[in-house]
Design an enzyme around this catalytic site. Structure first.
Site, mmCIF file in Angstrom:
data_model
loop_
_atom_site.group_PDB
_atom_site.id
_atom_site.type_symbol
_atom_site.label_atom_id
_atom_site.label_comp_id
_atom_site.label_asym_id
_atom_site.label_seq_id
_atom_site.Cartn_x
_atom_site.Cartn_y
_atom_site.Cartn_z
ATOM 1 N N ASP A 1 0.833 -1.199 0.000
ATOM 2 C CA ASP A 1 0.000 0.000 0.000
ATOM 3 C C ASP A 1 0.870 1.251 0.000
ATOM 4 O O ASP A 1 2.051 1.218 0.367
ATOM 5 C CB ASP A 1 -0.873 0.038 1.258
ATOM 6 C CG ASP A 1 -2.195 -0.675 1.039
ATOM 7 O OD1 ASP A 1 -2.446 -1.141 -0.070
ATOM 8 O OD2 ASP A 1 -2.969 -0.767 2.015
ATOM 9 N N LYS B 1 -3.208 3.522 -3.222
ATOM 10 C CA LYS B 1 -4.489 4.181 -3.455
ATOM 11 C C LYS B 1 -4.315 5.645 -3.040
ATOM 12 O O LYS B 1 -4.314 5.966 -1.859
ATOM 13 C CB LYS B 1 -5.598 3.521 -2.628
ATOM 14 C CG LYS B 1 -6.003 2.138 -3.105
ATOM 15 C CD LYS B 1 -7.168 1.611 -2.264
ATOM 16 C CE LYS B 1 -7.723 0.317 -2.828
ATOM 17 N NZ LYS B 1 -6.771 -0.777 -2.766
#
Length: 424
Positions: A206, A228
């Site tokens: 991530d 993200k």
């Protein structure tokens, strides 16, 4: 009886002590003394399954608690000759040298190995610097140089934990580990998380996963960027799930490295469901979660005795009036404890308004922490009535956490006054 003379101890020919593992399960061990030295030794003895008996005029509260819970027995009196009857092992750790000498003398007559804590060379056994790690017990002796043995023990343990030294030459079973990387500082990943990361063939990371951890990986490890970016580019969740499953089915050990904890607004359970449905084994490694750790790094406890009895963590990824919102904002406004908002910076005006409209006082402390636990951490202190304006004026941006409630006004610098107010 071994030669324990000073001359022998000074010989450079090596440590005279023979390192051995004792099976003490169910066997009587006598500890004479109930102070802090005894307290430090008792934990490992209890963990070994020994039948532990303490003889001491007084004991620390922690030692007393061990007896109350049935882990040991205590005789609250002075040591007397004969107390070692039936013992397999003994430790003399009082603050009275003559008592310790008497315990060693009795142990020697009875051929019981005995540690003398105040003067190790006058006992018949010594306690190594020890550590336990995943079924291993490490023990280090350094000819009485306790600081050296402790330093080497700690270095070995850290090497095993970080994966620098491997305790297993067998290939790890293919599958997926969902690993919480912690709030940002790479030192705040769990021991198990770091160990599994060191053995990964493929890492799906991530954006909020500590990037320094990726720098530690070997050149043969494949890294997939699953970032993200808020309101920007993002790898679709289905694509992330596919990367995990395909990697594992290709015979790789895959680590899904996330920021914080995998299950706290991290879609970790969605990934577990996908892997299980595909027949891929999954291990979940909890992480140090940001809504608790980031406020702590800014000197803010999410709870405090006499001040708050609850704290609530809320995702701010949708506005209060959005049809997809599952949050009861009027109920949150009525609470008196701590409210931690994650992913809330972009909509801070709407959240503040919802809480004010619900009756939360405008003077309620509100603190915003950007990039918490990192060297770039920023802390903005305001109140509920002004926090939105201050966030825009100061250019606060994600990742940031908003803390609202009485403890949001706390800081390490003002800790004494808060302690006084809570007990007064």
């Amino acid at each position: 009886m071994p030669n324990t003379s000073d001359a022998t101890q000074d010989q450079p020919t090596g440590d005279p002590n023979y390192l051995v593992g004792l099976d003490l399960r169910g066997r009587r061990v006598v500890v004479v003394g109930g102070g802090t030295v005894a307290q430090r030794r008792l934990g490992l003895l209890i963990a070994s399954g020994a039948d532990v008996h303490v003889v001491s005029r007084a004991v620390t509260p922690a030692v007393e608690g061990m007896a109350t819970s049935g882990q040991i027995t205590i005789a609250l009196r002075a040591y007397a000759d004969g107390d070692l009857d039936g013992a397999w092992y003994a430790i003399a750790c009082t603050d009275e040298p003559e008592t310790n000498a008497a315990v060693v003398a009795e142990a020697t007559r009875r051929r019981i190995f005995c540690v003398r804590a105040d003067t190790a060379r006058l006992g018949t056994a010594v306690t190594p610097a020890t550590a336990r790690y995943d079924g291993l017990t490490l023990g280090v002796l350094a000819s009485g140089q306790h600081r050296r043995s402790a330093a080497v023990r700690t270095a070995l343990l850290e090497a095993l934990q970080s994966g620098v030294v491997s305790d297993d030459s067998t290939p790890i079973t293919p599958g997926v580990a969902l690993v919480g990387g912690g709030p940002g500082d790479p030192d705040l990943i769990t021991v198990r998380g770091r160990r599994l990361l060191a053995r990964a063939d493929l890492v799906v990371a991530d954006r909020l996963a500590p990037p320094e951890l990726l720098a530690e990986l070997g050149p043969e490890v494949e890294v997939v960027d699953a970032a993200k970016i808020p309101y920007g580019r993002a790898m679709a969740q289905d694509a992330i799930n596919s990367a995990l499953i395909e990697g594992a089915k290709a015979g790789k050990f895959v680590v899904r490295l996330k920021g914080g904890d995998p299950y706290v607004f991290g879609r970790g359970y969605e990934e577990l469901e996908a892997c299980v449905a595909a027949g891929v084994p999954v291990t979940v490694v909890p992480g140090v979660t940001s809504p608790i750790a980031v406020p702590a790094a800014a000197g803010i406890p999410v709870t405090h005795r006499g001040v708050t009895h609850e704290f609530v963590v809320v995702s701010g990824h949708v506005a209060p009036d959005h049809p997809d919102s599952l949050v009861d904002w009027p109920a949150l406004a009525r609470l008196r404890g701590t409210l931690v908002l994650m992913m809330a910076v972009e909509r801070i005006e709407q959240f503040a308004t919802a809480l004010l409209d619900g009756g939360r006082p405008a003077g309620t402390p509100a603190t915003v922490i950007q990039e918490g636990t990192l060297r770039t951490q920023r802390v903005l202190r305001a109140d509920l009535g002004t926090v939105a304006t201050r966030v825009r004026e100061e250019g606060i941006r994600p990742p940031a956490i908003v803390v609202i409630g009485p403890t949001a006004g706390f800081s390490a610098a003002s800790a004494p006054s808060h302690a006084d107010s809570a007990t007064g």
